[in-house]
Design a protein around this motif. Structure first.
Motif, PDB file in Angstrom:
ATOM      1  N   TYR A 164      31.488 -52.693 -29.538  1.00 27.89           N
ATOM      2  CA  TYR A 164      30.658 -53.694 -28.851  1.00 27.89           C
ATOM      3  C   TYR A 164      31.484 -54.696 -28.050  1.00 27.89           C
ATOM      4  N   LEU A 173      32.669 -54.872 -25.014  1.00 28.99           N
ATOM      5  CA  LEU A 173      32.182 -55.242 -23.684  1.00 28.99           C
ATOM      6  C   LEU A 173      30.908 -56.073 -23.789  1.00 28.99           C
ATOM      7  N   CYS A 174      30.109 -55.813 -24.818  1.00 25.58           N
ATOM      8  CA  CYS A 174      28.892 -56.606 -25.001  1.00 25.58           C
ATOM      9  C   CYS A 174      29.241 -58.044 -25.363  1.00 25.58           C
ATOM     10  N   LEU A 179      30.115 -59.652 -22.211  1.00 25.72           N
ATOM     11  CA  LEU A 179      28.908 -59.894 -21.422  1.00 25.72           C
ATOM     12  C   LEU A 179      28.152 -61.096 -21.986  1.00 25.72           C
ATOM     13  N   ALA A 180      28.149 -61.207 -23.318  1.00 26.35           N
ATOM     14  CA  ALA A 180      27.467 -62.343 -23.937  1.00 26.35           C
ATOM     15  C   ALA A 180      28.144 -63.647 -23.534  1.00 26.35           C
ATOM     16  N   MET A 207      29.442 -64.249 -20.663  1.00 26.76           N
ATOM     17  CA  MET A 207      28.921 -64.561 -19.330  1.00 26.76           C
ATOM     18  C   MET A 207      27.492 -65.102 -19.423  1.00 26.76           C
ATOM     19  N   LEU A 208      26.727 -64.538 -20.353  1.00 26.62           N
ATOM     20  CA  LEU A 208      25.355 -65.008 -20.551  1.00 26.62           C
ATOM     21  C   LEU A 208      25.353 -66.482 -20.940  1.00 26.62           C
ATOM     22  N   LEU A 240      27.721 -68.583 -20.356  1.00 29.95           N
ATOM     23  CA  LEU A 240      28.210 -69.363 -19.216  1.00 29.95           C
ATOM     24  C   LEU A 240      27.058 -69.671 -18.259  1.00 29.95           C
ATOM     25  N   ALA A 241      26.217 -68.653 -18.002  1.00 28.59           N
ATOM     26  CA  ALA A 241      25.078 -68.863 -17.103  1.00 28.59           C
ATOM     27  C   ALA A 241      24.165 -69.937 -17.669  1.00 28.59           C
ATOM     28  N   VAL A 253      25.928 -73.363 -17.213  1.00 31.34           N
ATOM     29  CA  VAL A 253      25.942 -73.847 -15.835  1.00 31.34           C
ATOM     30  C   VAL A 253      24.531 -74.248 -15.403  1.00 31.34           C
ATOM     31  N   GLY A 254      23.537 -73.427 -15.780  1.00 27.07           N
ATOM     32  CA  GLY A 254      22.158 -73.747 -15.416  1.00 27.07           C
ATOM     33  C   GLY A 254      21.714 -75.059 -16.036  1.00 27.07           C
ATOM     34  N   TYR A 304      23.622 -77.486 -17.036  1.00 30.43           N
ATOM     35  CA  TYR A 304      24.405 -78.568 -16.415  1.00 30.43           C
ATOM     36  C   TYR A 304      23.780 -78.976 -15.095  1.00 30.43           C
ATOM     37  N   ARG A 305      23.417 -77.966 -14.303  1.00 23.23           N
ATOM     38  CA  ARG A 305      22.834 -78.239 -12.999  1.00 23.23           C
ATOM     39  C   ARG A 305      21.512 -79.013 -13.146  1.00 23.23           C
ATOM     40  N   LEU A 306      20.697 -78.614 -14.112  1.00 28.06           N
ATOM     41  CA  LEU A 306      19.390 -79.245 -14.246  1.00 28.06           C
ATOM     42  C   LEU A 306      19.500 -80.656 -14.803  1.00 28.06           C
ATOM     43  N   MET A 337      28.344 -48.145 -24.898  1.00 24.11           N
ATOM     44  CA  MET A 337      27.281 -48.992 -24.340  1.00 24.11           C
ATOM     45  C   MET A 337      26.961 -48.628 -22.894  1.00 24.11           C
ATOM     46  N   PHE A 338      28.008 -48.308 -22.137  1.00 29.03           N
ATOM     47  CA  PHE A 338      27.827 -48.169 -20.696  1.00 29.03           C
ATOM     48  C   PHE A 338      28.226 -46.779 -20.238  1.00 29.03           C
ATOM     49  N   LEU A 343      26.156 -68.878 -10.432  1.00 30.44           N
ATOM     50  CA  LEU A 343      24.955 -68.308 -11.049  1.00 30.44           C
ATOM     51  C   LEU A 343      24.574 -66.990 -10.377  1.00 30.44           C
ATOM     52  N   ILE A 394      26.840 -64.297 -11.681  1.00 35.67           N
ATOM     53  CA  ILE A 394      26.545 -63.922 -13.068  1.00 35.67           C
ATOM     54  C   ILE A 394      25.276 -63.079 -13.104  1.00 35.67           C
ATOM     55  N   LEU A 438      21.370 -57.414 -23.366  1.00 33.69           N
ATOM     56  CA  LEU A 438      22.312 -58.446 -22.920  1.00 33.69           C
ATOM     57  C   LEU A 438      22.341 -58.543 -21.400  1.00 33.69           C
ATOM     58  N   THR A 461      21.336 -61.823 -19.291  1.00 27.73           N
ATOM     59  CA  THR A 461      22.286 -62.442 -18.365  1.00 27.73           C
ATOM     60  C   THR A 461      21.626 -62.634 -17.008  1.00 27.73           C
ATOM     61  N   ILE A 495      18.646 -65.443 -17.401  1.00 29.47           N
ATOM     62  CA  ILE A 495      19.086 -66.826 -17.618  1.00 29.47           C
ATOM     63  C   ILE A 495      19.725 -67.382 -16.351  1.00 29.47           C
ATOM     64  N   ALA A 496      20.520 -66.537 -15.666  1.00 27.33           N
ATOM     65  CA  ALA A 496      21.129 -67.006 -14.423  1.00 27.33           C
ATOM     66  C   ALA A 496      20.049 -67.260 -13.370  1.00 27.33           C
ATOM     67  N   GLY A 521      18.433 -70.759 -13.538  1.00 28.28           N
ATOM     68  CA  GLY A 521      19.232 -71.777 -12.860  1.00 28.28           C
ATOM     69  C   GLY A 521      19.100 -71.688 -11.350  1.00 28.28           C
ATOM     70  N   ARG A 568      17.032 -79.317  -7.261  1.00 32.96           N
ATOM     71  CA  ARG A 568      16.355 -80.093  -8.295  1.00 32.96           C
ATOM     72  C   ARG A 568      15.438 -81.162  -7.734  1.00 32.96           C
TER      73      ARG A 568
END
Lengths: 171, 497
Positions: A137, A139-140, A143-144, A146-147, A149-150, A153-154, A156-158, B63-64, B106, B109, B128, B132, B135-136, B139, B145
């Motif tokens: 797992y 790579l998962c 990837l998590a 990055m999830l 992080l998104a 960042v989202g 933070y922006r809001l 997975m991939f 964003l 991502i 996942l 990803t 959620i991106a 944003g 805003r």
């Protein structure tokens, strides 16, 4: 015996129903903590003690911190003191307390009778979880990251305030 | 070089770009620099597809799977993202609601999530990747805003993403409970081994999974969110949501459906046929009632997803090719149409120019933009010589070959209804301009936006008149998928009844 599983699951459902029917956010949070603890117990009875520990540390722990923040940041001054006195009323804390007591008794019973994984599934310990996460797992996991992080960042922006120090979106 | 590493290079390039942009934001906030790095990273990832394709198909962990199918759709997603970045640049500056740098973070991502979805052959990576992406997107939708509508749309998308994820997860849990595997292919084998047995857990799991995917594709009856979010989101992001997120989820659906052997289950096919028919009819009918261009395009995208589902239902080689070609055409037309809305809008107004009335007489004030819009709308309606026409013919052919009578009837009826509201916008463009001269007459087209729109227009017409290169590329991409499907079919037929 599956009785511990079903009991914990029932408490989780009950507590969650209470969460979404409470008008007061703080009361709802109390039940939310109970619900998360009950889910941790469900994991434990299914033979996943590591997931149970994570559930308590991450969810119940983080929710508790959120709880403290809500109380600290939103309720300052005289009114807060009065309100806090009201929260001490038994009808507020008796419900979550009873549910938590049942959960505690259940946990004690499971620990004493060593009934982990009593639903007939194999026990998955921390070592197995770690090996899976850093093996197939991997790579998962990346990837998590990055999830998250998104999400960061989202959020933070809001929540970001403009240069003037005023939150822009709010009127 | 390790072949698995080589196959994963396009994905690593995307991730590396994300990290580089984060570091750049920490050092120096420079909108132009960060936009340039974003496009460079996307182009690098695109170029690395050529490096990865000789080793494909290759499983990168369990997975991939990096195969021609994943790489074809990845190229489509990357090109669409580049178009969206170029359209966004001037638009973002116009909003005056900086800083703009996190927007690109964003966007990248979200693209990485889409790429992961396209290469997923297993439920964990599928979930996942989807999260990803979603959620991106939240944003991105709420990025301006200071616009209440955008923040509202972001909140709606957040709730919707939560609900659809809950359906997905519950469905995945039930499937895992029943079969004890997360891999699509293993699920297909186990499910084939027990033919005909109606199983409550498995069927509920499949239904919940399709519900979750249906929400993401915004097909009827899971479509109610689309118009609101398309309307509230800033126009370039709307183009991204409409094109990239749907291509990625549809690519995944196609792969999942083939690997799990969905074509052997008539009841599953009937459900998807019903969803497709409803999407084509309801999407087109509701579009008739709208006076907002973004909402019209939202309902039109619901209908278009219905058309692609017909290609999925066909389930033959030509069906897969048709789906791949249709999604490519859909990306060009949708990003083009929302690109025009982006360039017509004055971002500093606090909302996009999306009322149908404000397009009145655009042909006489901004002929290039109006001409491009006309071309994209005609393509969406399926008029030759555009990509939309070939795509629709291709889907029809695949459907006729498999005797999908009702979906095809809905496709024809839907297209006829669709023609009306697309032509309604075009007529509005050609009506004489209102007496008051529009202040935006003097607005110059942004350099990046103009080039992007021009390129999309060229693609629309060239690949519409001469579709062979794209069709052969799509054919290479879907061959592996079709082979797998045929193997399942022959294996199922060979097994004793």
């Amino acid at each position: 015996m599956n009785i511990t599983f079903y009991l914990a699951a029932t408490i989780a459902v009950l507590a969650t129903v209470m969460v979404i029917t409470r008008a007061n956010g703080v009361h709802a949070l109390l039940y939310l903590v109970v619900s998360l603890l009950a889910i941790a117990l469900v994991f434990y009875s299914l033979g996943a003690p590591f997931a149970a520990a994570l559930e308590v540390i991450v969810y119940a722990g983080a929710i508790m911190v959120l709880f403290v923040f809500v109380v600290m940041m939103l309720n300052l001054g005289e009114i807060a003191a009065v309100r806090e006195a009201q929260w001490m009323a038994p009808r507020i804390w008796i419900g979550p307390s009873i549910l938590s007591l049942i959960l505690t008794a259940q946990l004690a019973y499971m620990l004493v009778s060593n009934e982990i994984g009593n639903t007939g599934r194999a026990v998955v310990d921390a070592r197995a979880v770690g090996l899976a996460l850093y093996g197939p797992y991997l790579l998962c996991v990346e990837l998590a990251s990055m999830l998250l992080l998104a999400a960061l960042v989202g959020a933070y922006r809001l929540a970001e305030t403009g240069r003037s120090g005023v939150i822009k979106g709010g009127h | 070089m390790n072949p698995a590493f080589r196959a994963a290079l396009p994905f690593f390039a995307l991730s590396a770009t994300i990290v580089v942009i984060m570091l750049l934001i920490a050092v120096r906030r420079d909108h132009r620099l960060i936009a340039t790095v974003t496009v460079t990273g996307l182009l690098a990832s695109l170029a690395l597809i050529a490096v990865a394709s000789p080793v494909a198909p290759l499983a990168v962990t369990s997975m991939f799977l990096v195969d021609p199918f994943a790489l074809f759709f990845l190229a489509l997603v990357l090109l669409s993202t580049i178009a969206v970045v170029l359209l966004s640049y001037t638009y973002l500056e116009g909003t005056g609601d900086g800083p703009y740098d996190e927007y690109y973070l964003l966007l990248l991502i979200a693209t990485l999530g889409a790429a992961a979805l396209l290469a997923s052959v297993q439920f964990a990576s599928f979930f996942l990747g989807l999260e990803t992406l979603s959620i991106a997107l939240i944003g991105l939708i709420a990025y301006p805003r200071s616009r209440d509508r955008a923040v509202e749309a972001g909140l709606k998308y957040l709730l919707l993403a939560g609900v659809s994820s809950a359906f997905l997860l519950f469905g995945i849990a039930l499937i895992y409970f029943e079969f004890g595997t997360l891999s699509f292919a293993a699920l297909g084998r186990l499910w084939n081994a027990a033919p005909g047995a109606a199983d409550l857990y498995a069927d509920t799991g499949f239904a919940m999974l399709l519900t979750g995917i249906g929400f993401k594709l915004s097909v009827v009856p899971f479509h109610m969110w689309a118009p609101d979010i398309y309307e509230g989101a800033p126009a370039p992001v709307t183009g991204y949501v409409a094109a990239v997120s749907k291509i990625a989820v549809f690519g995944l659906l196609l792969r999942y459906f083939v690997l799990m052997g969905g074509y052997r289950d008539p009841s599953l096919l009937r459900v998807i046929a019903l969803v497709a028919i409803l999407s084509m009819l309801v999407g087109n009918l509701l579009a008739l009632l709208q006076n907002n261009v973004k909402r019209i395009l939202a309902f039109s995208s619901i209908a278009h997803l219905g058309y692609v589902l017909v290609a999925l239902l066909a389930g033959s080689m030509i069906g897969f090719d048709a789906a791949a070609y249709y999604l490519a055409a859909y990306a060009v037309m949708t990003i083009g149409a929302f690109g025009v809305v982006t360039l017509v809008s004055q971002p500093s107004d606090g909302q996009d120019t999306d009322q149908l009335d404000s397009y009145r007489g655009l042909m006489w004030t901004r002929p290039w933009l109006a001409g491009a819009f006309t071309a994209f709308l005609l393509s969406l309606a399926g008029i030759p010589p555009t990509m939309g026409f070939i795509a629709k013919v291709y889907v029809m052919t695949s459907g006729v070959g498999n005797l999908l009578v009702w979906p095809l009837a809905a496709l024809v009826v839907g297209s006829v209804i669709g023609l009306y509201y697309y032509l309604r916008i075009i007529v509005m463009l050609f009506l004489p301009a209102p007496g008051v001269t529009i202040p935006c007459v003097t607005t110059r087209l942004s350099w990046a936006g103009g080039v992007t729109l021009g390129a999309l227009l060229v693609l629309l017409v060239v690949l519409g008149a001469y579709p062979t290169p794209l069709i052969s590329a799509a054919h290479v991409a879907t061959t592996g998928l079709a082979m797998f499907n045929n193997n399942i079919h022959t294996a199922a037929n060979a097994s004793p009844p």
